[in-house]
Design a protein around this motif. Structure first.
Motif, PDB file in Angstrom:
ATOM      1  N   ASP A 280      -9.341  30.057 -33.193  1.00 48.04           N
ATOM      2  CA  ASP A 280      -8.420  31.035 -33.777  1.00 48.04           C
ATOM      3  C   ASP A 280      -8.060  32.131 -32.778  1.00 48.04           C
ATOM      4  O   ASP A 280      -6.903  32.539 -32.674  1.00 48.04           O
ATOM      5  CB  ASP A 280      -9.043  31.665 -35.022  1.00 48.04           C
ATOM      6  CG  ASP A 280      -9.121  30.706 -36.202  1.00 48.04           C
ATOM      7  OD1 ASP A 280      -8.395  29.693 -36.191  1.00 48.04           O
ATOM      8  OD2 ASP A 280      -9.914  30.966 -37.120  1.00 48.04           O
ATOM      9  N   ARG A 281      -9.064  32.614 -32.048  1.00 46.17           N
ATOM     10  CA  ARG A 281      -8.816  33.693 -31.089  1.00 46.17           C
ATOM     11  C   ARG A 281      -7.898  33.239 -29.956  1.00 46.17           C
ATOM     12  O   ARG A 281      -7.013  33.975 -29.521  1.00 46.17           O
ATOM     13  CB  ARG A 281     -10.139  34.208 -30.508  1.00 46.17           C
ATOM     14  CG  ARG A 281     -10.886  35.190 -31.391  1.00 46.17           C
ATOM     15  CD  ARG A 281     -12.062  35.808 -30.656  1.00 46.17           C
ATOM     16  NE  ARG A 281     -13.103  34.824 -30.399  1.00 46.17           N
ATOM     17  CZ  ARG A 281     -14.117  34.576 -31.225  1.00 46.17           C
ATOM     18  NH1 ARG A 281     -14.208  35.240 -32.370  1.00 46.17           N
ATOM     19  NH2 ARG A 281     -15.034  33.689 -30.924  1.00 46.17           N
ATOM     20  N   LEU A 282      -8.139  32.036 -29.455  1.00 48.70           N
ATOM     21  CA  LEU A 282      -7.391  31.565 -28.295  1.00 48.70           C
ATOM     22  C   LEU A 282      -6.005  31.042 -28.645  1.00 48.70           C
ATOM     23  O   LEU A 282      -5.071  31.197 -27.844  1.00 48.70           O
ATOM     24  CB  LEU A 282      -8.177  30.462 -27.580  1.00 48.70           C
ATOM     25  CG  LEU A 282      -9.513  30.860 -26.964  1.00 48.70           C
ATOM     26  CD1 LEU A 282     -10.164  29.663 -26.289  1.00 48.70           C
ATOM     27  CD2 LEU A 282      -9.328  31.987 -25.954  1.00 48.70           C
ATOM     28  N   TYR A 283      -5.870  30.427 -29.820  1.00 47.42           N
ATOM     29  CA  TYR A 283      -4.613  29.747 -30.142  1.00 47.42           C
ATOM     30  C   TYR A 283      -3.899  30.296 -31.373  1.00 47.42           C
ATOM     31  O   TYR A 283      -2.695  30.093 -31.522  1.00 47.42           O
ATOM     32  CB  TYR A 283      -4.869  28.251 -30.330  1.00 47.42           C
ATOM     33  CG  TYR A 283      -5.358  27.576 -29.080  1.00 47.42           C
ATOM     34  CD1 TYR A 283      -4.461  27.144 -28.102  1.00 47.42           C
ATOM     35  CD2 TYR A 283      -6.722  27.375 -28.862  1.00 47.42           C
ATOM     36  CE1 TYR A 283      -4.904  26.539 -26.941  1.00 47.42           C
ATOM     37  CE2 TYR A 283      -7.175  26.761 -27.699  1.00 47.42           C
ATOM     38  CZ  TYR A 283      -6.271  26.343 -26.748  1.00 47.42           C
ATOM     39  OH  TYR A 283      -6.713  25.748 -25.594  1.00 47.42           O
ATOM     40  N   GLY A 284      -4.630  30.929 -32.264  1.00 45.17           N
ATOM     41  CA  GLY A 284      -4.003  31.477 -33.455  1.00 45.17           C
ATOM     42  C   GLY A 284      -3.867  30.501 -34.602  1.00 45.17           C
ATOM     43  O   GLY A 284      -3.715  30.912 -35.752  1.00 45.17           O
ATOM     44  N   SER A 285      -3.934  29.206 -34.319  1.00 44.08           N
ATOM     45  CA  SER A 285      -3.836  28.211 -35.381  1.00 44.08           C
ATOM     46  C   SER A 285      -4.403  26.887 -34.891  1.00 44.08           C
ATOM     47  O   SER A 285      -4.463  26.630 -33.678  1.00 44.08           O
ATOM     48  CB  SER A 285      -2.383  28.006 -35.820  1.00 44.08           C
ATOM     49  OG  SER A 285      -1.643  27.316 -34.819  1.00 44.08           O
TER      50      SER A 285
END
Length: 310
Positions: A280-285
């Protein structure tokens, strides 16, 4: 006056430290490998994964294993690999069912019997994908049917370079703190799961696995690491989420390793949640992780869904 030297952080050393942490947590030291892609299958359909909770690390029920369906009476079990199991039978959020007999997760298959090999042949296993590193593979080589293809997808390989999506010290520090806050029984494991998302070499390996499953048009695929719970656990969580299986069932499948291995502390849900949180932190989804991190195109995603969903 003598000049004051400014401390310099050696990025390569930090990256290596991150990989040592990952390798140690997985019980092995990094080694090189050469994972290669099998041509992805083609298909049609939307890119929606249809999975509830697929892009957040939400908490699971107190007893998520109770959400697992009862095993089929025809379920294949191996005498020499207690954590070998079919990932099929699960319902998806959009009304499909994951097909049985198409993909099997496992722990090491170096000690399986001739009878087990016969079961794999009967099950139509034509591809074995090994997620282990070089030292594991040389020390305990797989036993696979002569008719099956063997493929390496080393999760800690340096073949694709030593690069990370986030500065390793940041990942390491956050993982250690989160591990203590969540009461992890094994901080090394709390660290290893975010690094399986942060390390580019892991992206290559997991992407290779998924493309291999999609491209295996001749039968079923078996994939494994040593214990079948960490590298295999994250790989399965990603695959089931991609297919649209709800998070609580994904969690339950992950935690089932505790039962299969006869060790109630083999895995902890906080470790899996740490990987999803890093995603979630790196890609958002989850969608962006699959496409940008693992490098899957729409044709591969469609092929996976066509092959594995009924």
């Amino acid at each position: 006056m003598p000049s004051r030297k400014t401390p310099r952080i050696d990025a390569a050393a930090v990256a290596l430290a991150g990989m040592i942490a990952l390798g140690a947590a997985l019980g092995t030291a990094p080694a090189t490998a050469q994972p290669a892609d099998i041509a992805s299958g083609s298909g049609s359909g939307s890119g929606s994964f249809g999975s509830s909770g697929s892009s957040s690390g939400s908490a699971a029920p107190n007893d998520p294993v109770s959400t697992l369906p009862a095993p089929a009476t025809t379920a294949i079990r191996l005498d020499g690999a207690s954590n070998f199991r079919d990932i099929g039978g699960y319902k998806t959020s959009d009304g499909h069912t994951v097909r049985t007999g198409m993909a099997f997760r496992s722990n090491g298959v170096n000690g399986i019997s001739d009878g087990d090999l016969a079961k794999l042949v009967t099950a139509g296993v034509t591809l074995d994908v090994d997620l282990r590193n070089g030292s594991e593979r040389s020390g305990a080589p797989d036993r696979v049917p002569a008719s099956a293809q063997y493929k390496v997808a080393d999760v800690v390989s340096f073949d694709s370079g030593i690069s990370f999506h986030e500065f390793p010290v940041v990942t390491l520090g956050r993982a250690v703190v989160d591990g203590f806050v969540n009461g992890s029984s094994d901080i090394k494991q709390s660290v290893s799961y975010p690094f399986m998302v942060n390390f580019h070499g892991s992206d290559v390996a997991f992407g290779t696995l998924l493309r291999s499953i999609a491209g295996n048009t001749s039968g079923a695929t078996m994939y494994h690491c040593t214990s079948g719970k960490d590298r295999t656990g994250w790989a399965t969580a990603v695959l089931l989420t991609l297919l649209g299986v709800p998070r609580d069932v994904v969690n339950a499948d992950y935690l089932a390793s505790n039962t299969e291995l006869g060790d109630p502390k083999a895995v902890e849900l906080s470790w899996l949640e740490a990987a999803f949180s890093e995603m979630d932190r790196l890609y958002g989804s989850f969608d962006k992780y699959v496409r940008e991190g693992l490098g899957l195109d729409q044709a591969t995603i469609d092929a996976l869904r066509a092959k594995l969903l009924a």
